[in-house]
Write a protein that holds these residues in place. Sequence first.
Motif, PDB file in Angstrom:
ATOM      1  N   ILE A   1       2.942  10.032  -7.675  1.00 25.63           N
ATOM      2  CA  ILE A   1       3.909  10.311  -8.739  1.00 25.63           C
ATOM      3  C   ILE A   1       3.173  10.507 -10.071  1.00 25.63           C
ATOM      4  CG2 ILE A   1       5.756   9.259 -10.128  1.00 25.63           C
ATOM      5  CD1 ILE A   1       6.593   7.897  -7.351  1.00 25.63           C
ATOM      6  N   ALA A   2       2.146   9.711 -10.295  1.00 25.38           N
ATOM      7  CA  ALA A   2       1.373   9.819 -11.536  1.00 25.38           C
ATOM      8  C   ALA A   2       0.485  11.055 -11.536  1.00 25.38           C
ATOM      9  CB  ALA A   2       0.529   8.562 -11.734  1.00 25.38           C
ATOM     10  N   VAL A   3      -0.150  11.335 -10.394  1.00 22.48           N
ATOM     11  CA  VAL A   3      -1.115  12.442 -10.302  1.00 22.48           C
ATOM     12  C   VAL A   3      -0.807  13.268  -9.054  1.00 22.48           C
ATOM     13  CG1 VAL A   3      -3.548  13.080 -10.459  1.00 22.48           C
ATOM     14  CG2 VAL A   3      -2.815  10.854 -11.317  1.00 22.48           C
ATOM     15  N   PRO A   4       0.246  14.076  -9.090  1.00 22.00           N
ATOM     16  CA  PRO A   4       0.592  14.857  -7.895  1.00 22.00           C
ATOM     17  C   PRO A   4      -0.428  15.950  -7.581  1.00 22.00           C
ATOM     18  CG  PRO A   4       2.005  15.453  -9.741  1.00 22.00           C
ATOM     19  CD  PRO A   4       1.228  14.261 -10.168  1.00 22.00           C
ATOM     20  N   HIS A   5      -1.069  16.482  -8.620  1.00 18.00           N
ATOM     21  CA  HIS A   5      -2.038  17.575  -8.450  1.00 18.00           C
ATOM     22  C   HIS A   5      -3.317  17.175  -9.184  1.00 18.00           C
ATOM     23  CE1 HIS A   5       1.412  19.696  -6.877  1.00 18.00           C
ATOM     24  NE2 HIS A   5       2.062  19.453  -8.001  1.00 18.00           N
ATOM     25  N   PRO A   6      -4.276  16.589  -8.468  1.00 24.36           N
ATOM     26  CA  PRO A   6      -5.408  15.896  -9.109  1.00 24.36           C
ATOM     27  C   PRO A   6      -6.446  16.769  -9.801  1.00 24.36           C
ATOM     28  CG  PRO A   6      -5.051  15.117  -6.846  1.00 24.36           C
ATOM     29  CD  PRO A   6      -4.251  16.359  -7.023  1.00 24.36           C
TER      30      PRO A   6
ATOM     31  N   THR B   1       0.823  -1.205   0.000  1.00 27.95           N
ATOM     32  CA  THR B   1       0.000   0.000   0.000  1.00 27.95           C
ATOM     33  C   THR B   1       0.864   1.265   0.000  1.00 27.95           C
ATOM     34  OG1 THR B   1      -0.171  -0.153   2.410  1.00 27.95           O
ATOM     35  CG2 THR B   1      -1.974  -1.077   1.136  1.00 27.95           C
ATOM     36  N   ARG B   2       2.001   1.238   0.658  1.00 23.16           N
ATOM     37  CA  ARG B   2       2.885   2.415   0.680  1.00 23.16           C
ATOM     38  C   ARG B   2       3.407   2.723  -0.722  1.00 23.16           C
ATOM     39  NH1 ARG B   2       5.111   4.236   5.543  1.00 23.16           N
ATOM     40  NH2 ARG B   2       7.178   4.622   4.687  1.00 23.16           N
ATOM     41  N   VAL B   3       3.885   1.688  -1.418  1.00 22.49           N
ATOM     42  CA  VAL B   3       4.394   1.901  -2.772  1.00 22.49           C
ATOM     43  C   VAL B   3       3.256   2.320  -3.696  1.00 22.49           C
ATOM     44  CG1 VAL B   3       5.450   0.784  -4.781  1.00 22.49           C
ATOM     45  CG2 VAL B   3       6.339   0.321  -2.492  1.00 22.49           C
ATOM     46  N   ALA B   4       2.099   1.673  -3.563  1.00 25.84           N
ATOM     47  CA  ALA B   4       0.952   2.005  -4.408  1.00 25.84           C
ATOM     48  C   ALA B   4       0.537   3.461  -4.218  1.00 25.84           C
ATOM     49  CB  ALA B   4      -0.213   1.078  -4.097  1.00 25.84           C
ATOM     50  N   ARG B   5       0.540   3.932  -2.970  1.00 21.77           N
ATOM     51  CA  ARG B   5       0.148   5.319  -2.696  1.00 21.77           C
ATOM     52  C   ARG B   5       1.164   6.290  -3.296  1.00 21.77           C
ATOM     53  NH1 ARG B   5      -3.909   6.859   0.638  1.00 21.77           N
ATOM     54  NH2 ARG B   5      -3.918   8.989   1.477  1.00 21.77           N
ATOM     55  N   ALA B   6       2.443   5.977  -3.152  1.00 24.55           N
ATOM     56  CA  ALA B   6       3.483   6.825  -3.734  1.00 24.55           C
ATOM     57  C   ALA B   6       3.378   6.845  -5.257  1.00 24.55           C
ATOM     58  CB  ALA B   6       4.864   6.337  -3.300  1.00 24.55           C
TER      59      ALA B   6
ATOM     60  N   GLU C   1      -5.784   3.378  -3.373  1.00 27.09           N
ATOM     61  CA  GLU C   1      -5.038   4.528  -2.863  1.00 27.09           C
ATOM     62  C   GLU C   1      -5.421   5.795  -3.615  1.00 27.09           C
ATOM     63  OE1 GLU C   1      -3.326   4.285  -0.082  1.00 27.09           O
ATOM     64  OE2 GLU C   1      -3.931   2.177  -0.149  1.00 27.09           O
ATOM     65  N   ALA C   2      -5.523   5.699  -4.937  1.00 28.45           N
ATOM     66  CA  ALA C   2      -5.857   6.876  -5.729  1.00 28.45           C
ATOM     67  C   ALA C   2      -7.242   7.406  -5.379  1.00 28.45           C
ATOM     68  CB  ALA C   2      -5.776   6.533  -7.218  1.00 28.45           C
ATOM     69  N   ARG C   3      -8.229   6.525  -5.345  1.00 33.86           N
ATOM     70  CA  ARG C   3      -9.595   6.975  -5.058  1.00 33.86           C
ATOM     71  C   ARG C   3      -9.704   7.532  -3.640  1.00 33.86           C
ATOM     72  NH1 ARG C   3     -12.542   7.871  -9.477  1.00 33.86           N
ATOM     73  NH2 ARG C   3     -14.263   8.077  -7.992  1.00 33.86           N
ATOM     74  N   SER C   4      -8.943   6.974  -2.706  1.00 33.75           N
ATOM     75  CA  SER C   4      -8.997   7.469  -1.326  1.00 33.75           C
ATOM     76  C   SER C   4      -8.409   8.867  -1.201  1.00 33.75           C
ATOM     77  CB  SER C   4      -8.260   6.506  -0.381  1.00 33.75           C
ATOM     78  OG  SER C   4      -6.855   6.604  -0.549  1.00 33.75           O
ATOM     79  N   MET C   5      -7.613   9.283  -2.179  1.00 36.60           N
ATOM     80  CA  MET C   5      -7.022  10.627  -2.172  1.00 36.60           C
ATOM     81  C   MET C   5      -7.781  11.589  -3.080  1.00 36.60           C
ATOM     82  SD  MET C   5      -2.904   9.944  -2.025  1.00 36.60           S
ATOM     83  CE  MET C   5      -2.788   8.806  -3.407  1.00 36.60           C
ATOM     84  N   GLY C   6      -8.914  11.146  -3.601  1.00 39.02           N
ATOM     85  CA  GLY C   6      -9.715  12.011  -4.452  1.00 39.02           C
ATOM     86  C   GLY C   6      -9.220  12.104  -5.881  1.00 39.02           C
ATOM     87  N   ILE C   7      -8.365  11.184  -6.299  1.00 36.38           N
ATOM     88  CA  ILE C   7      -7.878  11.165  -7.677  1.00 36.38           C
ATOM     89  C   ILE C   7      -8.928  10.502  -8.564  1.00 36.38           C
ATOM     90  CG2 ILE C   7      -6.120  10.221  -9.228  1.00 36.38           C
ATOM     91  CD1 ILE C   7      -4.120  10.457  -6.900  1.00 36.38           C
TER      92      ILE C   7
ATOM     93  N   CYS D   1      -5.280  -3.175 -13.539  1.00 41.38           N
ATOM     94  CA  CYS D   1      -5.377  -2.787 -12.129  1.00 41.38           C
ATOM     95  C   CYS D   1      -5.324  -3.959 -11.151  1.00 41.38           C
ATOM     96  CB  CYS D   1      -6.645  -1.972 -11.895  1.00 41.38           C
ATOM     97  SG  CYS D   1      -8.190  -2.903 -12.049  1.00 41.38           S
ATOM     98  N   GLY D   2      -5.477  -5.207 -11.640  1.00 50.64           N
ATOM     99  CA  GLY D   2      -5.459  -6.339 -10.716  1.00 50.64           C
ATOM    100  C   GLY D   2      -6.533  -6.185  -9.652  1.00 50.64           C
ATOM    101  N   ILE D   3      -6.155  -6.404  -8.405  1.00 48.71           N
ATOM    102  CA  ILE D   3      -7.140  -6.306  -7.320  1.00 48.71           C
ATOM    103  C   ILE D   3      -7.327  -4.869  -6.834  1.00 48.71           C
ATOM    104  CG2 ILE D   3      -6.891  -8.667  -6.481  1.00 48.71           C
ATOM    105  CD1 ILE D   3      -5.085  -7.043  -4.216  1.00 48.71           C
ATOM    106  N   GLY D   4      -6.711  -3.906  -7.529  1.00 46.52           N
ATOM    107  CA  GLY D   4      -7.005  -2.507  -7.263  1.00 46.52           C
ATOM    108  C   GLY D   4      -6.169  -1.847  -6.186  1.00 46.52           C
TER     109      GLY D   4
END
Length: 318
Positions: A177-182, A168-173, A200-206, A192-195
């Motif tokens: 890195i992909a979307v620093p400013h959403p 989860t730490r790597v996934a969140r980073a 992480e992205a959806r939990s940050m509003g991305i 996406c596999g099991i997501g």
Amino acid sequence: MKHAFETKKSEFIYTYVRQVDEHDLCRLEMRAFFGFDRPANILKSTIDIDPSRSPFMKERLEILFSSTDWNDFLQEAERFVSHQTFKVTCMNSIALDKTEKIPHPERRVLERSIGELIQGEADLNNPAVDYGFVLHENRWYFGIVRESEPFWRYHLKKPHMYSTALSTRVARAVANIAVPHPAGVRAIDPCCGIGTVLVEARSMGIDMVGRDINPLVVLGSRKNLAHFGLEGEVDIGPIAEVEDTYDVAIIDMPYNLFTHITAEGQQDILTAARRITSKLVVVTIEPMDHMIKEAGFEIIDRCVAKKSNFKRQIVVCV
């Protein structure tokens, strides 16, 4: 000439806690957020990032005033008015770059010195606002402090998991890195596999959608999102069938025992990604620079994410 209505741009100090194996990944995330990185565990910038987004950030200080002289700093504190109940915390609880940790008893003395001077009502148990101060590069900074909340830890135990998924730490980073400013950015994770990244992205509003060729893992991804109360579209099908275009895509390149993919299959994924996005972040366990370039992308940044002896490359492309 400056006009009377112009205001000074806010400045922020960010502190970091990361393991040795995470330094390179942390610095790549720094570059995505701020446009530069630092080898140290403290960084100053005018860019406002919620510290809870990063798995490495510890605290963020929004600077209100500063001074190189402690007595001048106290005078500034004496003039400061808090209209809400408050408490004051010294952020030098760890060594910050070349500034040594301030021992606990000394920090308490400094906190009382500042807190007693501020005009307002102190509340150590349930303050409306948290103030903090930090000594950095021989200068004292005071401001509003916001601690990072490790939301990624809530996602450690998913209903559906497999051992080769990103942590989860790597996934969140990677999502950062992909979307620093959403704001206004549309993203896709087409493998996406099991997501793990999707959660992480959806939990940050991305604004990210998911997709996978395997119906079983798509079902698992949907259930993982629902388990954490997150919404997000997850479709079944190969990347070649994606018709829409996106600002950025993340591809954790399939490689595990459940996905018998050939080099040609990997190339097809990258080539299809070029059609649907202008920016790509690739996560891979094996070098594929030649494939990335063959697909028409240019590599602009990268790092190696380590976990014991296991290494993944994070490659940023445009």
